[in-house]
Design a protein around this motif. Structure first.
Motif, PDB file in Angstrom:
ATOM      1  N   GLY A  31       0.780  -1.233   0.000  1.00  0.00           N
ATOM      2  CA  GLY A  31       0.000   0.000   0.000  1.00  0.00           C
ATOM      3  C   GLY A  31       0.812   1.283   0.000  1.00  0.00           C
ATOM      4  N   ALA A  32       2.114   1.181  -0.114  1.00  0.00           N
ATOM      5  CA  ALA A  32       2.949   2.383  -0.142  1.00  0.00           C
ATOM      6  C   ALA A  32       2.853   3.060  -1.506  1.00  0.00           C
ATOM      7  CB  ALA A  32       4.407   2.020   0.144  1.00  0.00           C
ATOM      8  N   GLU A  33       2.987   4.363  -1.498  1.00  0.00           N
ATOM      9  CA  GLU A  33       3.108   5.122  -2.740  1.00  0.00           C
ATOM     10  C   GLU A  33       4.601   5.216  -3.038  1.00  0.00           C
ATOM     11  OE1 GLU A  33       2.506   9.628  -4.511  1.00  0.00           O
ATOM     12  OE2 GLU A  33       1.912   9.196  -2.456  1.00  0.00           O
ATOM     13  N   VAL A  34       5.009   4.694  -4.174  1.00  0.00           N
ATOM     14  CA  VAL A  34       6.422   4.709  -4.543  1.00  0.00           C
ATOM     15  C   VAL A  34       6.607   5.605  -5.760  1.00  0.00           C
ATOM     16  CG1 VAL A  34       8.420   3.329  -5.201  1.00  0.00           C
ATOM     17  CG2 VAL A  34       6.719   2.380  -3.630  1.00  0.00           C
ATOM     18  N   VAL A  35       7.514   6.562  -5.619  1.00  0.00           N
ATOM     19  CA  VAL A  35       7.818   7.499  -6.699  1.00  0.00           C
ATOM     20  C   VAL A  35       9.202   7.138  -7.246  1.00  0.00           C
ATOM     21  CG1 VAL A  35       8.101   9.929  -7.326  1.00  0.00           C
ATOM     22  CG2 VAL A  35       6.483   9.284  -5.511  1.00  0.00           C
ATOM     23  N   PRO A  36       9.246   6.532  -8.442  1.00  0.00           N
ATOM     24  CA  PRO A  36      10.542   6.097  -8.986  1.00  0.00           C
ATOM     25  C   PRO A  36      11.283   7.217  -9.709  1.00  0.00           C
ATOM     26  CG  PRO A  36       8.768   5.312 -10.390  1.00  0.00           C
ATOM     27  CD  PRO A  36       8.127   6.062  -9.247  1.00  0.00           C
ATOM     28  N   TRP A  37      12.563   7.329  -9.416  1.00  0.00           N
ATOM     29  CA  TRP A  37      13.466   8.256 -10.114  1.00  0.00           C
ATOM     30  C   TRP A  37      14.644   7.443 -10.633  1.00  0.00           C
ATOM     31  CZ3 TRP A  37      13.221  13.309 -11.477  1.00  0.00           C
ATOM     32  CH2 TRP A  37      12.157  14.046 -10.963  1.00  0.00           C
ATOM     33  N   ASN A  38      15.166   7.886 -11.751  1.00  0.00           N
ATOM     34  CA  ASN A  38      16.291   7.223 -12.387  1.00  0.00           C
ATOM     35  C   ASN A  38      17.252   8.306 -12.854  1.00  0.00           C
ATOM     36  OD1 ASN A  38      17.852   5.949 -14.617  1.00  0.00           O
ATOM     37  ND2 ASN A  38      16.516   4.214 -14.179  1.00  0.00           N
ATOM     38  N   ILE A  39      18.516   8.029 -12.825  1.00  0.00           N
ATOM     39  CA  ILE A  39      19.519   9.000 -13.265  1.00  0.00           C
ATOM     40  C   ILE A  39      19.212   9.477 -14.685  1.00  0.00           C
ATOM     41  CG2 ILE A  39      21.237   7.387 -14.187  1.00  0.00           C
ATOM     42  CD1 ILE A  39      22.022  10.317 -11.896  1.00  0.00           C
ATOM     43  N   HIS A  40      18.504   8.649 -15.448  1.00  0.00           N
ATOM     44  CA  HIS A  40      18.162   8.995 -16.833  1.00  0.00           C
ATOM     45  C   HIS A  40      17.066  10.046 -16.913  1.00  0.00           C
ATOM     46  CE1 HIS A  40      20.062   5.163 -18.619  1.00  0.00           C
ATOM     47  NE2 HIS A  40      20.630   5.503 -17.490  1.00  0.00           N
ATOM     48  N   ASN A  41      16.411  10.382 -15.785  1.00  0.00           N
ATOM     49  CA  ASN A  41      15.409  11.447 -15.776  1.00  0.00           C
ATOM     50  C   ASN A  41      16.044  12.829 -15.878  1.00  0.00           C
ATOM     51  OD1 ASN A  41      13.788   9.490 -13.343  1.00  0.00           O
ATOM     52  ND2 ASN A  41      12.972   9.822 -15.386  1.00  0.00           N
ATOM     53  N   PHE A  42      17.377  12.881 -15.783  1.00  0.00           N
ATOM     54  CA  PHE A  42      18.080  14.160 -15.762  1.00  0.00           C
ATOM     55  C   PHE A  42      18.866  14.346 -17.048  1.00  0.00           C
ATOM     56  CE2 PHE A  42      17.365  12.612 -11.560  1.00  0.00           C
ATOM     57  CZ  PHE A  42      16.843  13.714 -10.913  1.00  0.00           C
ATOM     58  N   HIS A  43      18.813  15.545 -17.587  1.00  0.00           N
ATOM     59  CA  HIS A  43      19.599  15.847 -18.781  1.00  0.00           C
ATOM     60  C   HIS A  43      21.074  15.823 -18.378  1.00  0.00           C
ATOM     61  CE1 HIS A  43      21.292  17.938 -22.199  1.00  0.00           C
ATOM     62  NE2 HIS A  43      20.168  17.661 -22.844  1.00  0.00           N
ATOM     63  N   PRO A  44      21.903  15.130 -19.137  1.00  0.00           N
ATOM     64  CA  PRO A  44      23.328  15.027 -18.765  1.00  0.00           C
ATOM     65  C   PRO A  44      23.996  16.392 -18.542  1.00  0.00           C
ATOM     66  CG  PRO A  44      22.845  13.512 -20.547  1.00  0.00           C
ATOM     67  CD  PRO A  44      21.603  14.341 -20.338  1.00  0.00           C
ATOM     68  N   ASP A  45      23.650  17.382 -19.342  1.00  0.00           N
ATOM     69  CA  ASP A  45      24.245  18.713 -19.156  1.00  0.00           C
ATOM     70  C   ASP A  45      23.867  19.331 -17.817  1.00  0.00           C
ATOM     71  OD1 ASP A  45      25.586  18.605 -21.545  1.00  0.00           O
ATOM     72  OD2 ASP A  45      24.256  20.005 -22.610  1.00  0.00           O
ATOM     73  N   ASP A  46      22.642  19.058 -17.343  1.00  0.00           N
ATOM     74  CA  ASP A  46      22.229  19.591 -16.040  1.00  0.00           C
ATOM     75  C   ASP A  46      23.092  19.026 -14.922  1.00  0.00           C
ATOM     76  OD1 ASP A  46      20.279  21.073 -17.293  1.00  0.00           O
ATOM     77  OD2 ASP A  46      18.637  19.720 -16.742  1.00  0.00           O
ATOM     78  N   LEU A  47      23.453  17.751 -15.055  1.00  0.00           N
ATOM     79  CA  LEU A  47      24.311  17.130 -14.049  1.00  0.00           C
ATOM     80  C   LEU A  47      25.755  17.600 -14.213  1.00  0.00           C
ATOM     81  CD1 LEU A  47      22.924  13.483 -14.143  1.00  0.00           C
ATOM     82  CD2 LEU A  47      22.380  15.279 -12.492  1.00  0.00           C
ATOM     83  N   LEU A  48      26.238  17.555 -15.446  1.00  0.00           N
ATOM     84  CA  LEU A  48      27.628  17.893 -15.725  1.00  0.00           C
ATOM     85  C   LEU A  48      27.964  19.336 -15.356  1.00  0.00           C
ATOM     86  CD1 LEU A  48      30.273  16.814 -16.923  1.00  0.00           C
ATOM     87  CD2 LEU A  48      29.481  17.589 -19.152  1.00  0.00           C
ATOM     88  N   TYR A  49      27.030  20.240 -15.608  1.00  0.00           N
ATOM     89  CA  TYR A  49      27.289  21.657 -15.348  1.00  0.00           C
ATOM     90  C   TYR A  49      26.637  22.150 -14.061  1.00  0.00           C
ATOM     91  CZ  TYR A  49      29.132  21.551 -20.040  1.00  0.00           C
ATOM     92  OH  TYR A  49      29.874  21.238 -21.152  1.00  0.00           O
ATOM     93  N   ALA A  50      26.225  21.215 -13.205  1.00  0.00           N
ATOM     94  CA  ALA A  50      25.671  21.534 -11.877  1.00  0.00           C
ATOM     95  C   ALA A  50      24.588  22.607 -11.956  1.00  0.00           C
ATOM     96  CB  ALA A  50      26.778  21.949 -10.920  1.00  0.00           C
ATOM     97  N   GLN A  58      14.594  20.061  -9.392  1.00  0.00           N
ATOM     98  CA  GLN A  58      13.622  20.686  -8.501  1.00  0.00           C
ATOM     99  C   GLN A  58      12.462  19.725  -8.200  1.00  0.00           C
ATOM    100  OE1 GLN A  58      14.256  23.501  -6.838  1.00  0.00           O
ATOM    101  NE2 GLN A  58      16.207  23.322  -7.923  1.00  0.00           N
ATOM    102  N   ALA A  59      12.027  18.964  -9.201  1.00  0.00           N
ATOM    103  CA  ALA A  59      10.956  17.991  -8.991  1.00  0.00           C
ATOM    104  C   ALA A  59      11.403  16.877  -8.043  1.00  0.00           C
ATOM    105  CB  ALA A  59      10.504  17.413 -10.329  1.00  0.00           C
ATOM    106  N   LEU A  60      12.646  16.405  -8.206  1.00  0.00           N
ATOM    107  CA  LEU A  60      13.167  15.385  -7.286  1.00  0.00           C
ATOM    108  C   LEU A  60      13.218  15.928  -5.865  1.00  0.00           C
ATOM    109  CD1 LEU A  60      14.497  12.700  -6.492  1.00  0.00           C
ATOM    110  CD2 LEU A  60      16.690  13.694  -7.223  1.00  0.00           C
ATOM    111  N   ILE A  61      13.693  17.133  -5.697  1.00  0.00           N
ATOM    112  CA  ILE A  61      13.773  17.740  -4.358  1.00  0.00           C
ATOM    113  C   ILE A  61      12.391  17.817  -3.723  1.00  0.00           C
ATOM    114  CG2 ILE A  61      14.301  19.885  -3.120  1.00  0.00           C
ATOM    115  CD1 ILE A  61      16.665  20.233  -5.146  1.00  0.00           C
ATOM    116  N   GLU A  62      11.391  18.199  -4.498  1.00  0.00           N
ATOM    117  CA  GLU A  62      10.014  18.249  -3.973  1.00  0.00           C
ATOM    118  C   GLU A  62       9.538  16.856  -3.562  1.00  0.00           C
ATOM    119  OE1 GLU A  62       7.240  20.245  -6.561  1.00  0.00           O
ATOM    120  OE2 GLU A  62       8.619  21.943  -6.838  1.00  0.00           O
ATOM    121  N   ASP A  63       9.826  15.864  -4.393  1.00  0.00           N
ATOM    122  CA  ASP A  63       9.432  14.498  -4.048  1.00  0.00           C
ATOM    123  C   ASP A  63      10.138  14.030  -2.782  1.00  0.00           C
ATOM    124  OD1 ASP A  63       7.577  14.178  -6.074  1.00  0.00           O
ATOM    125  OD2 ASP A  63       8.977  13.151  -7.428  1.00  0.00           O
ATOM    126  N   LEU A  64      11.406  14.367  -2.629  1.00  0.00           N
ATOM    127  CA  LEU A  64      12.144  13.973  -1.428  1.00  0.00           C
ATOM    128  C   LEU A  64      11.569  14.643  -0.186  1.00  0.00           C
ATOM    129  CD1 LEU A  64      15.820  13.994  -2.737  1.00  0.00           C
ATOM    130  CD2 LEU A  64      14.505  11.999  -2.005  1.00  0.00           C
TER     131      LEU A  64
END
Length: 183
Positions: A31-50, A58-64
């Motif tokens: 009965g838990a609500e599970v919100v799946p995230w994957n590293i592939h949900n992020f554009h590589p440039d967003d990660l690479l260039y911080a 921002q969506a991940l932070i809200e989910d957390l």
């Protein structure tokens, strides 16, 4: 209860993501609500260039923020967890895991990488102020087959994963029990 899962493998499908998916299914069955995230949900440039203003970040932070618990899964490369996952964790706010129960999962080519969870991943999760980091599950590659379809786990790994998921559920449940009134 709300749980965020975070798959840190640069490959998809992957063995570590298969473990995460099995945990997700077991928790949803309860009965838990599970919100799946994957590293592939992020554009590589967003990660690479911080890019801290990335919409996905921002969506991940809200989910957390609204989650009770987090399950993080990663492959182990060169005695540490995935670099892509590290980059993402570095972009999270300092207290992103505050008040959270966290279950780490990891896979690696050999049992020699067993301690990577304790010596590499757990300190980062702790730095993000995770309140309770559970004993994780490490699986060597030989224990997971058909991860690209319907994963099959060795009997020992299946038992350990089931036990870890149960411990995670109990830890979350304790947090939702009302405190006894002082008399």
């Amino acid at each position: 209860m709300r749980i965020v899962t975070l798959a840190g493998s640069p490959r998809f499908p992957s063995r570590s993501t298969a473990l995460l998916t099995l945990c997700q299914q077991a928790l949803e069955h309860r009965g838990a609500e599970v919100v799946p995230w994957n590293i592939h949900n992020f554009h590589p440039d967003d990660l690479l260039y911080a890019r801290f203003d990335s919409l996905a970040l921002q969506a991940l932070i809200e989910d957390l923020e609204s989650a009770d618990g987090v399950i993080v899964a990663t492959p182990v490369y060169k005695a540490s967890f995935s670099g892509a996952l590290k980059v993402l964790l570095d972009l999270l706010p300092e207290r992103a895991l505050e008040h959270k129960v966290v279950l780490p999962l990891a896979t690696g080519g050999t049992i020699a990488h067993l301690l990577a969870v304790d010596y590499a991943l757990k300190p980062v999760l702790s730095a993000l102020k995770a309140q309770e980091i559970l004993h994780g599950v490490f699986a060597d590659d030989s224990q997971i087959s058909h991860y690209d379809r319907q994963p099959e786990l060795s009997a020992l790994l299946a038992s350990r994963l089931q036990e870890a998921t149960e411990t995670f559920w109990q830890a979350l449940s304790r947090r939702h029990q009302p405190l006894p009134l002082a008399v």
